[in-house]
Scaffold this active site. Structure first.
Site, PDB file in Angstrom:
ATOM      1  N   GLU A  53       0.818  -1.225   0.000  1.00 61.20           N
ATOM      2  CA  GLU A  53       0.000   0.000   0.000  1.00 61.20           C
ATOM      3  C   GLU A  53       0.849   1.272   0.000  1.00 61.20           C
ATOM      4  OE1 GLU A  53      -0.541  -2.584   1.977  1.00 61.20           O
ATOM      5  OE2 GLU A  53      -2.652  -3.171   1.844  1.00 61.20           O
ATOM      6  N   PHE A 115     -11.151  -7.105  14.708  1.00 58.92           N
ATOM      7  CA  PHE A 115     -10.102  -7.592  13.803  1.00 58.92           C
ATOM      8  C   PHE A 115      -9.810  -6.523  12.738  1.00 58.92           C
ATOM      9  CE2 PHE A 115      -8.985  -9.919   9.829  1.00 58.92           C
ATOM     10  CZ  PHE A 115      -7.706 -10.299  10.221  1.00 58.92           C
ATOM     11  N   GLN A 116      -8.561  -6.199  12.556  1.00 55.48           N
ATOM     12  CA  GLN A 116      -8.092  -5.200  11.596  1.00 55.48           C
ATOM     13  C   GLN A 116      -8.710  -3.826  11.800  1.00 55.48           C
ATOM     14  OE1 GLN A 116      -8.207  -7.032   7.623  1.00 55.48           O
ATOM     15  NE2 GLN A 116      -6.113  -7.736   8.032  1.00 55.48           N
ATOM     16  N   LYS A 165     -17.463  -0.551   6.961  1.00 53.95           N
ATOM     17  CA  LYS A 165     -17.960  -1.569   6.046  1.00 53.95           C
ATOM     18  C   LYS A 165     -19.481  -1.538   5.899  1.00 53.95           C
ATOM     19  CE  LYS A 165     -17.680  -6.274   4.671  1.00 53.95           C
ATOM     20  NZ  LYS A 165     -16.864  -7.455   4.551  1.00 53.95           N
ATOM     21  N   MET A 482      24.463   8.893   1.080  1.00 50.60           N
ATOM     22  CA  MET A 482      24.309  10.173   1.773  1.00 50.60           C
ATOM     23  C   MET A 482      24.631  10.034   3.252  1.00 50.60           C
ATOM     24  SD  MET A 482      23.873  13.277   1.229  1.00 50.60           S
ATOM     25  CE  MET A 482      22.903  13.917  -0.129  1.00 50.60           C
TER      26      MET A 482
END
Ligand SMILES: Cc1ncc(C[n+]2csc(CCOP(=O)(O)OP(=O)(O)O)c2C)c(N)n1
Ligand SMILES: [Mg+2]
Lengths: 574, 165
Positions: A53, A115-116, A165, A482
């Site tokens: 993502e 959950f999640q 949802k 760097m």
């Protein structure tokens, strides 16, 4: 007439289509499966399935930086959303519009550690322009319209829309109502400069002896490059750009004196230090520009034009602050110049240009080549040559980023795409993919390093799936260059964890993903290899260039010094 | 320098957390914060008491103003204004001497005894920050303070000036 009734998920895809969204960059999961089902059943908006993502956010971001159109990201609740955080912060720091559609567990479960479940609105609060907790299916289209409006107007930025949802449920259907003419009473983004301030500024400009026009990303965001160039020519003033502002005026223009700041040209930083008037347009006096703020341009009168009042006098105090859209304010300045009968001549700033041309002779971008070692600067020059200077150049973060900014003069705005504010390694490659989707016929190159490329290298798989043939040019110095440079300069050469001892075979890796891999390690082969890479139009090409691992980026401002206290080379200060 | 910032903003979920988040994120101080709905139910009014020099104050007001939910921001301390805070103080009142003393001090400060228990008095007092602080300190010389609840400051400009949408 019967009004069409749609489920939340279908309202969402329909609204996105009406808002002229071309692409969604995303990744599915439990909370957003209804949206994925709706996406499947329409053909107006294309979905690009990424492999992580974070890459989705950078792809949307790159797409936006190149096109000016707001990119869209879709992620599932919990880990899908938290993976977006770095990309949201990247967009936020560079004021890039983005709408992130964040799935959430059902409303009835919110707050119960389901959950999640993560509070993505809470997590992202310090790095968004605004966010919405959408709680009613009827609101979906108008919340989206508001999200785009906020993301794109004023000082742009990312907006998160949380979608639980239950409001996407396919069985609950409501009428589609979308009002594209958004008004928000607490938000008023179209600002003209205050006329008194414009008068004051023009009076200073007209009487300036040593004027510098210093511009940043604001010029790019406002599509004001042509206007800037015209103003600079009218004033016959020197113009310098920040890292984010490159392309605001052509890198080949006579009045362009190079990038300023930490790795800017000697002439740009010297001009700033010696200026009597600084006209700052859409730039924010970042610490990578100013060096020690207390020592910054003590003799200059600073005119600061910015859409965001908080940017003005945040670090460096402005003498003449002007809050307004930079294109509108430039038009106002032009009009005021007309009104006072301003005319520049060939003699305008004659002495000033003489000073600047002296500093130009310091040739601060010169570097030594070696017979058997490729210098990273040479690679960027070869890329410039074989893309006619017309490529979209996306970079990651590190030495290679600075070399790209220094040795590839950008003729046009939006051609140079990098994470300037956050400095996000892993940005360049997915950003390049977003650009290539928007401009399939243009050269799109990702100039990266052996460290950065590995932060989103999995997207080579996405490139194969959707046929996104970008060119990756990795300036492989076998180190976090760097970091190593700072360790050389500040930490007595102790290379603590800046050396990458177990690099993969990038050529084989590219091939394993179904692409073309090439390796170059001798200066004599460089030109041909780069030429060949850009001649292959329909395949992703990964060019692994083994470069001098001991090269440093110069010039470099001396730490805690004035804007023009610089190292020109190892051991050589000005 | 102590300042009182008045904020008029949308009465929406999340709006308050954006304000509070902004203060902590940018290392601005919050001495006290009061929030409630206004006469117009879609709007909330927040009063924040903070401190900082002019440069910080300028940043605070600009940053707050920049939040999308915020309609107006004013620094009340810039001009004549009224500020009030309410405090509830629970003190030990074991014997007649302390009871009389607590009542006497409360009277002087125009406070009210709003609850009486076997061994405690609860006093309510309104006033500006200074008055309340000195009330608490004087009380603490006379008896043991069990609990102090201060509301934080609310404020309003004097005269015609008003903060409205
Ligand atoms: C996500 C992230 N982690 C750490 C850093 C700190 N950092 C800045 S440059 C750099 C080294 C980059 O190495 P490489 O991509 O190989 O580029 P080079 O400097 O060698 O050209 C690091 C670790 C960063 N900018 N971003
Ligand atoms: Mg490297």
């Amino acid at each position: 007439m019967t009004i069409e009734r749609l489920s939340g998920a279908h309202l969402l895809t329909k609204a996105l289509a009406e808002l002229e969204v071309e692409y969604i960059f995303g990744y599915p999961g439990g909370s957003v499966l209804d949206i994925y089902d709706a996406i499947f059943q329409q053909d107006k908006v294309s979905h690009i399935l990424v492999r992580h993502e974070q890459a989705a956010t950078h792809m949307a971001d790159g797409y936006t930086r190149a096109t000016g159109k707001c990119g869209v990201v879709l992620a599932t609740s919990g880990p899908g959303n938290t993976n977006c955080i770095t990309g949201i912060a990247t967009a936020y720091m560079d004021s890039i519009p983005m709408v992130v559609l964040a799935g959430q567990v059902a409303s009835s479960l919110i707050g119960g550690d389901a959950f999640q479940e993560t509070d993505i609105v809470g997590c992202s609060r310090p790095i968004v322009k605004h966010s919405f907790n959408c709680r009613d299916v009827n609101d979906i289209p108008n919340v989206l319209a508001k999200a785009f409006y906020l993301a794109e107007t004023g000082r742009p930025g990312p907006v998160v829309v949380e979608l639980p949802k239950d409001i996407l449920n396919p069985d609950i259907k409501v009428p589609f109502v979308l009002n594209k003419d958004v008004k928000i009473r607490s938000y008023n983004p179209n600002v003209k400069g205050h006329s008194k301030q414009i008068k004051k500024a023009v009076e200073k400009i007209v009487n300036a002896k040593k004027l510098v026009v210093y511009t940043g990303g604001g010029i790019i965001l406002a599509n004001a490059a042509e206007q800037l160039t015209a103003l600079v020519e009218r004033l016959n003033a020197p113009c310098t750009n920040t890292l984010m502002g490159l392309g605001g005026i052509s890198g080949l223009h006579d009045n362009f004196i190079g990038m300023l700041g930490m790795h800017g040209t000697a002439e740009a930083n010297k001009a700033m230090a010696n200026a009597d008037i600084i006209l700052a347009l859409g730039a924010r006096f970042d610490d990578r520009v100013t060096n020690k703020v207390e020592k910054f341009c003590p003799n200059a009168t600073i005119i600061h034009v910015d859409i965001d009042p908080t940017s003005i006098s945040k670090t460096v105090s402005a003498h003449i602050p002007i809050v307004g859209l930079v294109d509108v304010v430039m038009a106002q300045i032009n009009k005021e110049l007309d009104d006072v009968g301003y005319q520049s001549s060939a003699d305008t700033f004659k002495d000033w240009w003489q000073d600047i041309n002296q500093w130009r002779k310091l040739n601060s971008f010169s570097y030594e080549t070696k017979e058997d070692l490729i210098k990273p600067q040479q690679v960027v020059e070869a890329v410039y040559k074989h893309t006619n200077g017309d490529a979209y150049v996306c970079s990651d973060v590190g030495q290679h980023q600075m070399f790209a900014a220094q040795y590839y003069p950008f003729k046009n705005p939006r051609q140079w795409i990098n994470s300037g504010g956050l400095g996000t390694m892993g940005f360049g490659f997915p950003a390049a993919m977003g650009v290539k989707l928007a401009f399939p016929d243009s050269h799109v190159v990702c100039i990266t390093g052996d460290g950065s490329i590995q932060m989103n290298i999995q997207e080579m798989s996405t490139c194969l799936q959707y046929d996104i043939p970008v060119v990756i040019v990795s300036l492989n110095n076998r180190s976090l260059g760097m970091v190593r440079q700072w360790q050389d300069m500040i930490y007595g050469g102790r290379h603590s964890s800046s050396y990458m001892e177990s690099l993969p075979d990038f050529v084989k890796l590219a091939e394993a993903y179904g692409h073309v891999g090439m390796q170059v390690n001798h200066p004599d082969e460089l030109d041909d290899a780069i030429k060949e890479a850009f001649a292959i139009k329909n395949r992703l090409v990964f060019v692994d260039v083994l470069v001098d691992e001991n090269e440093h980026v110069y010039p470099m401002q001396v730490r805690f010094g004035a804007v023009d206290d610089m190292w020109l080379k190892k051991g050589e200060k000005v | 320098m102590r300042r009182i910032i008045s904020i008029l903003l949308e009465n929406e979920p999340g709006a308050l957390s954006r304000i509070v988040g902004l203060f902590s994120q940018r290392a601005f101080n919050i001495e006290s914060l009061c929030v409630a709905e206004t006469d117009e139910p879609s709007l909330s009014r927040i009063t924040i008491s903070t401190f900082g020099d002019d440069k910080i104050l300028e940043q605070i007001t600009k940053q707050v103003n920049k939040l999308v939910d915020v309609i107006k921001v004013a620094d009340l301390t810039e001009r004549p204004h009224i500020e009030r805070e309410i405090v509830l103080v629970k003190v030990l009142a074991m014997n007649n001497k302390t009871r009389t003393e607590v009542m006497r001090i409360s009277d002087i400060f125009r406070g009210d005894i709003v609850d009486v228990g076997k061994q405690i008095y609860t006093v309510q007092l309104t006033g500006d920050e200074d008055k309340i602080s000195s009330f608490i300190s004087i009380l603490s010389n006379e008896t043991e303070i069990i609990e102090v609840v201060r509301s934080g400051t609310v404020g309003i400009a004097r005269g015609e000036k008003a903060l409205r949408a």
